[in-house]
Design an enzyme around this catalytic site. Structure first.
Site, PDB file in Angstrom:
ATOM      1  N   ASN A   1      43.721  40.874  38.125  1.00  0.00           N
ATOM      2  CA  ASN A   1      43.592  42.585  37.844  1.00  0.00           C
ATOM      3  C   ASN A   1      42.577  42.976  39.518  1.00  0.00           C
ATOM      4  O   ASN A   1      41.447  42.567  39.720  1.00  0.00           O
ATOM      5  CB  ASN A   1      43.098  42.730  37.340  1.00  0.00           C
ATOM      6  N   TRP A   2      43.459  42.981  40.859  1.00  0.00           N
ATOM      7  CA  TRP A   2      42.617  44.009  41.588  1.00  0.00           C
ATOM      8  C   TRP A   2      41.898  45.043  41.750  1.00  0.00           C
ATOM      9  O   TRP A   2      40.586  44.981  42.266  1.00  0.00           O
ATOM     10  CB  TRP A   2      43.673  44.146  43.037  1.00  0.00           C
ATOM     11  N   LYS A   3      42.368  45.592  40.876  1.00  0.00           N
ATOM     12  CA  LYS A   3      41.039  46.785  40.836  1.00  0.00           C
ATOM     13  C   LYS A   3      41.350  47.443  41.820  1.00  0.00           C
ATOM     14  O   LYS A   3      42.809  47.937  42.472  1.00  0.00           O
ATOM     15  CB  LYS A   3      39.970  46.383  40.044  1.00  0.00           C
TER      16      LYS A   3
ATOM     17  N   HIS B   1      42.211  48.883  29.747  1.00  0.00           N
ATOM     18  CA  HIS B   1      40.927  48.440  30.374  1.00  0.00           C
ATOM     19  C   HIS B   1      39.708  48.865  29.977  1.00  0.00           C
ATOM     20  O   HIS B   1      39.839  50.412  30.047  1.00  0.00           O
ATOM     21  CB  HIS B   1      41.631  47.897  31.798  1.00  0.00           C
TER      22      HIS B   1
ATOM     23  N   GLU C   1      37.130  49.664  31.570  1.00  0.00           N
ATOM     24  CA  GLU C   1      37.137  50.781  33.234  1.00  0.00           C
ATOM     25  C   GLU C   1      37.472  51.707  32.709  1.00  0.00           C
ATOM     26  O   GLU C   1      36.785  53.192  33.109  1.00  0.00           O
ATOM     27  CB  GLU C   1      36.935  49.982  34.001  1.00  0.00           C
TER      28      GLU C   1
ATOM     29  N   GLU D   1      38.055  41.442  26.415  1.00  0.00           N
ATOM     30  CA  GLU D   1      37.293  41.474  27.817  1.00  0.00           C
ATOM     31  C   GLU D   1      35.830  42.206  27.087  1.00  0.00           C
ATOM     32  O   GLU D   1      36.084  43.238  26.604  1.00  0.00           O
ATOM     33  CB  GLU D   1      38.267  42.061  28.697  1.00  0.00           C
TER      34      GLU D   1
ATOM     35  N   GLY E   1      32.140  42.004  35.477  1.00  0.00           N
ATOM     36  CA  GLY E   1      31.907  42.057  36.308  1.00  0.00           C
ATOM     37  C   GLY E   1      30.465  42.004  36.292  1.00  0.00           C
ATOM     38  O   GLY E   1      29.717  42.017  37.432  1.00  0.00           O
TER      39      GLY E   1
ATOM     40  N   SER F   1      34.009  37.656  33.869  1.00  0.00           N
ATOM     41  CA  SER F   1      33.286  36.574  34.546  1.00  0.00           C
ATOM     42  C   SER F   1      34.477  35.058  34.697  1.00  0.00           C
ATOM     43  O   SER F   1      33.403  34.185  35.070  1.00  0.00           O
ATOM     44  CB  SER F   1      31.971  36.680  34.374  1.00  0.00           C
TER      45      SER F   1
ATOM     46  N   GLY G   1      38.899  39.297  37.045  1.00  0.00           N
ATOM     47  CA  GLY G   1      38.796  40.341  38.104  1.00  0.00           C
ATOM     48  C   GLY G   1      38.430  39.734  39.535  1.00  0.00           C
ATOM     49  O   GLY G   1      39.279  39.430  40.133  1.00  0.00           O
ATOM     50  N   GLY G   2      36.859  39.801  39.500  1.00  0.00           N
ATOM     51  CA  GLY G   2      36.626  39.201  41.079  1.00  0.00           C
ATOM     52  C   GLY G   2      37.374  38.208  41.556  1.00  0.00           C
ATOM     53  O   GLY G   2      37.792  37.808  42.398  1.00  0.00           O
TER      54      GLY G   2
HETATM   55  P1  PGA Z   1      35.515  40.240  36.572  1.00  0.00           P
HETATM   56  O1  PGA Z   1      37.022  41.003  35.517  1.00  0.00           O
HETATM   57  O2  PGA Z   1      36.743  38.718  36.502  1.00  0.00           O
HETATM   58  O3  PGA Z   1      35.819  40.733  37.450  1.00  0.00           O
HETATM   59  O4  PGA Z   1      34.627  40.437  35.560  1.00  0.00           O
HETATM   60  C1  PGA Z   1      37.494  41.050  34.421  1.00  0.00           C
HETATM   61  C2  PGA Z   1      38.337  42.383  34.077  1.00  0.00           C
HETATM   62  O5  PGA Z   1      38.172  43.414  34.452  1.00  0.00           O
HETATM   63  O6  PGA Z   1      39.889  41.963  33.721  1.00  0.00           O
END
Ligand code: PGA
Length: 252
Positions: A14-16, A100, A102, A172, A178, A213, A234-235
């Site tokens: 997920n590049w966000k 998600h 967020e 998650e 993150g 993470s 994510g990251g």
């Molecule tokens: P993260 O994000 O790997 O940066 O913790 C995961 C996600 O939001 O899907």
């Protein structure tokens, strides 16, 4: 073949809200150079909407599938700024993330709205990746499974259990996204086992991913757990080396 062996592994990036045409070109090239696919592991990336076409072209000859980060719950109409499932399908998406944390937190998406998005995604022929997970406070007060159960059952009540045949679930924990904190293998496995049980007769076949993470250094340990079928990143998905290292860690 047991249930575990029947379920393919899946790693989704997920590049966000990250990227530019130039940066994406490098990342996409890195991914296609390093990952040529595997019989039992699927990989997908979810770039921002505006870069889906660029990614779709770059991935045309690659086994890496395309997904989006959210979808509107309506088919078409006066919803300024929104994107319909049919449009994502049109651009070559196979997956779409729904719910998600967020978006639940920052866009105030409710459980019911997430359920509608899940339904709309399937109606458009997309595979929804339903995210569920508890906040730090819910975990500390002993309410993690209650929250996760409610998030899941709102969708089950909307679409029925059978619809999970063609869906992915991602656990998650909000406090691990993150933050560099990861759920312990025991915490993750407990929730995955719970989700599978809640999914009843279809539970054994649903791919359930862990997210929060995940890095090349901890992926193998998470993937070794019997109910974890892959990861939502994510990251780590913003580095071709890390993304592909995690795809490779999913090979048994
Ligand atoms: P993260 O994000 O790997 O940066 O913790 C995961 C996600 O939001 O899907």
């Amino acid at each position: 073949m047991n249930e575990r062996q029947r379920r393919r592994r899946l790693v989704v990036g997920n590049w966000k809200m990250n990227g530019s045409r130039a940066a994406n070109a490098g990342l996409l090239k890195g991914i296609t150079d390093l990952w040529s696919g595997h019989a039992n592991v699927d990989a997908a990336i979810c770039p921002p909407f505006v870069y889906l076409e660029q990614a779709s072209e770059a991935l045309a000859q690659s086994p890496v599938a395309l997904g989006a980060q959210t979808v509107n719950e309506h088919d078409a109409g006066a919803y300024t700024g929104e994107i319909a499932g049919s449009m994502l399908k049109d651009l070559g998406c196979r997956y779409v993330i729904v719910g998600h944390n967020e978006r639940r937190r920052m866009q105030s998406e409710t459980d019911a709205q997430v359920a509608d998005k899940f339904h709309a995604a399937q109606q458009a022929g997309l595979t929804p990746i339903l995210c569920v997970g508890e906040s730090e406070q819910e975990r500390e007060s002993g309410h993690a499974l209650e929250t996760i159960g409610r998030q899941l059952s709102t969708v089950v009540n909307r679409v029925g259990l059978q619809a999970f045949d063609k869906a992915v679930v991602a656990y998650e924990p909000v406090w691990a996204v993150g933050t560099g904190k990861t759920a312990t293998p025991e915490q993750a496995e407990e929730v995955h086992r719970f989700l599978r049980a809640e999914l009843g007769t279809v539970g054994g076949d649903v791919q359930i991913l862990y997210g929060g993470s995940v890095k090349p250094g901890n992926a193998k340990q998470l993937f070794a757990l019997p109910d974890i079928d892959g990861a939502l990143l994510g990251g780590a998905s913003l580095s071709a080396d890390d993304f592909v290292a995690i795809c490779k860690a999913a090979i048994e």
